[in-house]
Motif scaffolding. Structure first.
Motif, short mmCIF file in Angstrom:
data_model
loop_
_atom_site.label_atom_id
_atom_site.label_comp_id
_atom_site.label_asym_id
_atom_site.label_seq_id
_atom_site.Cartn_x
_atom_site.Cartn_y
_atom_site.Cartn_z
N UNK A 314 44.25 41.38 28.27
CA UNK A 314 44.62 42.68 28.57
C UNK A 314 43.54 43.24 29.55
N UNK A 315 42.33 43.49 29.35
CA UNK A 315 41.19 43.99 30.32
C UNK A 315 40.30 42.87 30.49
N UNK A 316 40.49 41.65 30.20
CA UNK A 316 39.59 40.88 30.73
C UNK A 316 39.54 40.38 32.30
N UNK A 317 40.57 41.29 32.85
CA UNK A 317 40.41 41.13 34.38
C UNK A 317 39.16 42.06 34.69
N UNK A 318 38.78 42.97 33.96
CA UNK A 318 37.86 44.15 34.42
C UNK A 318 36.53 43.57 34.71
N UNK A 319 35.73 42.77 33.78
CA UNK A 319 34.47 42.33 33.94
C UNK A 319 34.53 41.37 35.10
N UNK A 320 35.36 40.58 35.11
CA UNK A 320 35.54 39.67 36.13
C UNK A 320 35.95 40.40 37.72
N UNK A 321 36.71 41.22 37.84
CA UNK A 321 36.98 42.06 38.89
C UNK A 321 35.77 42.67 39.35
N UNK A 322 34.91 43.47 38.49
CA UNK A 322 33.85 44.19 38.75
C UNK A 322 32.71 43.14 39.05
N UNK A 323 32.75 42.09 38.42
CA UNK A 323 31.62 41.13 38.88
C UNK A 323 31.72 40.55 40.02
N UNK A 324 32.79 40.25 40.74
CA UNK A 324 33.09 39.83 41.96
C UNK A 324 32.90 40.72 42.95
N UNK A 325 33.20 42.06 42.67
CA UNK A 325 32.77 43.18 43.70
C UNK A 325 31.36 43.41 43.74
N UNK A 326 30.46 43.36 42.66
CA UNK A 326 28.98 43.28 42.57
C UNK A 326 28.52 42.20 43.63
N UNK A 327 28.98 40.88 43.08
CA UNK A 327 28.62 39.58 44.05
C UNK A 327 28.78 39.81 45.35
N UNK A 328 29.95 40.41 45.81
CA UNK A 328 30.23 40.40 47.35
C UNK A 328 29.44 41.71 47.96
N UNK A 329 29.34 42.72 47.43
CA UNK A 329 28.76 43.95 47.93
C UNK A 329 27.45 44.39 47.34
N UNK A 330 27.16 44.05 46.40
CA UNK A 330 26.12 44.38 45.41
C UNK A 330 26.33 45.49 44.59
#
Length: 398
Positions: A314-330
């Motif tokens: 369901x929302x397993x995408x949320x920690x992964x998506x936000x984790x990618x954003x943090x990795x890419x842009x801090x």
């Protein structure tokens, strides 16, 4: 996790805020049938109000995120909690379509922009060391899912015993719990580089021009389409199939329950494996789960199995998506950039919520929307795979 007392307080209070805001919002699908029957509205009216809610939420989210990045998450959550509780309360007394749309669509939408993932995750990301962020996101998201699991059977019981209007009043009172919790997420952002309008504009420009961010946004658009269509329309879809309202509420509760495990698993896996590829597997699994559900005869068993599988995704995408954003842009502009990508999610939510009602009212069936949901899953799986999880610019990725 070994964390300071301040970091623990932010994680715990942020998780409870998500539990309340997402839990109350997740009950709205239970109100579709009693409200439209008593008010004499079509399903599209209710679906349109919820669609407006998601669109307003998405449009307001980057601005709420920017305010949180510059001033700290606490004040933004406080204002968001006030708007959210007021909107839910006004839904209970809205006797006309325009007032209902203002309450459920505009006020609740604005409130959610200040009390959900981008703002809360922004504060959590700044309180956590990089190696613990993914797991912290997963924990916060799992507690948010616990609210969905607990509140759904409670809301159904309230509707049965006191009616939908009083139930919404009580949910409004519960939402006020967000207000005192917001003080735990106060941050001193004055000494942080990157919180000026110039730095925020620079980060947004880099993100919007980055191919990986664009593909990630499309995947999140698909996620939004899925979750709102299912959350709003699955109870009445099952009623149309001859199943009871209890089955529908149990399905939503199971989605919330298994989302706890899915969010924790995504947070743990995201710290060990490439997150873009994990997202691809998630969307492929969604396509298979939805296809199996709509092709099999609807029974309580098939509905519950669907709920458990879909809940895990369901929302397993949320920690992964936000984790990618943090990795890419801090993390300096995390809430604002999370809000930008969340806008894509909410455009998908608008279409999933509204199209479900519009297509049903015109064709008497949800078949077209289910087919679109499956097709979008496959496309999302394809576009997430090539995303490169690397800093876009060192000056931003801090």
């Amino acid at each position: 996790m070994n964390l300071s007392s301040r970091s623990k307080a932010i994680l715990i209070c942020g998780a409870v805020i998500l539990s309340v805001s997402l839990g109350v919002r997740h009950t709205f699908g239970l109100f579709l049938q009693p409200i439209v029957m008593e008010q004499g509205w079509g399903r599209e009216v209710f679906a349109f109000a919820i669609a407006i809610q998601n669109l307003v939420w998405g449009i307001a989210q980057p601005f709420a995120g920017l305010a949180a990045d510059r001033r700290g998450a606490g004040p933004v959550i406080l204002v968001g909690g006030l708007l959210f509780a007021s909107g839910v309360g006004l839904m209970s007394v809205a006797g006309s379509i325009p007032i209902f749309v203002i309450a459920a669509g505009i006020l609740v939408g604005l409130g959610l922009s200040g009390t959900t993932m981008p703002v809360v995750f922004g504060a959590i990301s700044r309180a956590m060391p990089p190696e613990k962020r993914s797991m912290a996101f997963g924990i916060a998201m799992s507690v948010g899912s616990l609210g969905q699991f607990i509140l759904l059977p409670g809301a159904l019981g309230l509707i049965d015993h006191v009616g939908w209007a009083y139930s919404l009043m009580l949910l409004s009172a519960l939402s006020a719990v967000i207000l005192p919790l917001s003080f735990a997420l106060r941050e001193n952002r004055k000494d942080q580089v990157g919180t000026t309008n110039l730095e925020a504009h620079r980060a947004a420009r880099l993100a919007l021009g980055d191919r990986g961010f664009q593909l990630l946004s499309f995947g999140f658009f698909v996620c939004g389409f899925h979750v709102v269509f299912i959350a709003i329309h699955i109870p009445v879809y099952l009623l149309d199939a001859g199943l009871s309202s209890t089955v529908g509420s149990t399905v939503l509760a199971l989605i919330g329950l298994f989302n706890i495990f899915g969010s924790l698993a995504a947070g743990w896996l995201g710290g060990r494996f490439p997150k873009p590829q994990l997202l691809s597997f998630l969307y492929l699994a969604r396509a298979a789960t939805i296809a199996a559900f709509v092709l099999l005869p609807p029974t309580p068993t098939s509905a519950y199995v669907f709920a458990m599988l879909m809940g895990f995704l369901w929302l397993s995408t949320v920690p992964l998506t936000n984790g990618i954003v943090a990795s890419m842009f801090g993390v300096t502009n995390m809430a604002m950039l999370g809000g930008v990508i969340f806008l894509a999610h909410q455009i998908g939510s608008f279409l999933g919520g509204w199209l479900g009602g519009a297509i049903y009212d015109r064709f008497g069936s949800y078949d077209i929307v289910w087919a679109v949901a499956i097709g979008l899953s496959l496309v999302a799986a394809a576009v997430n795979w090539p995303i490169a999880e690397r800093p876009v610019m060192k000056a931003v990725a801090t």
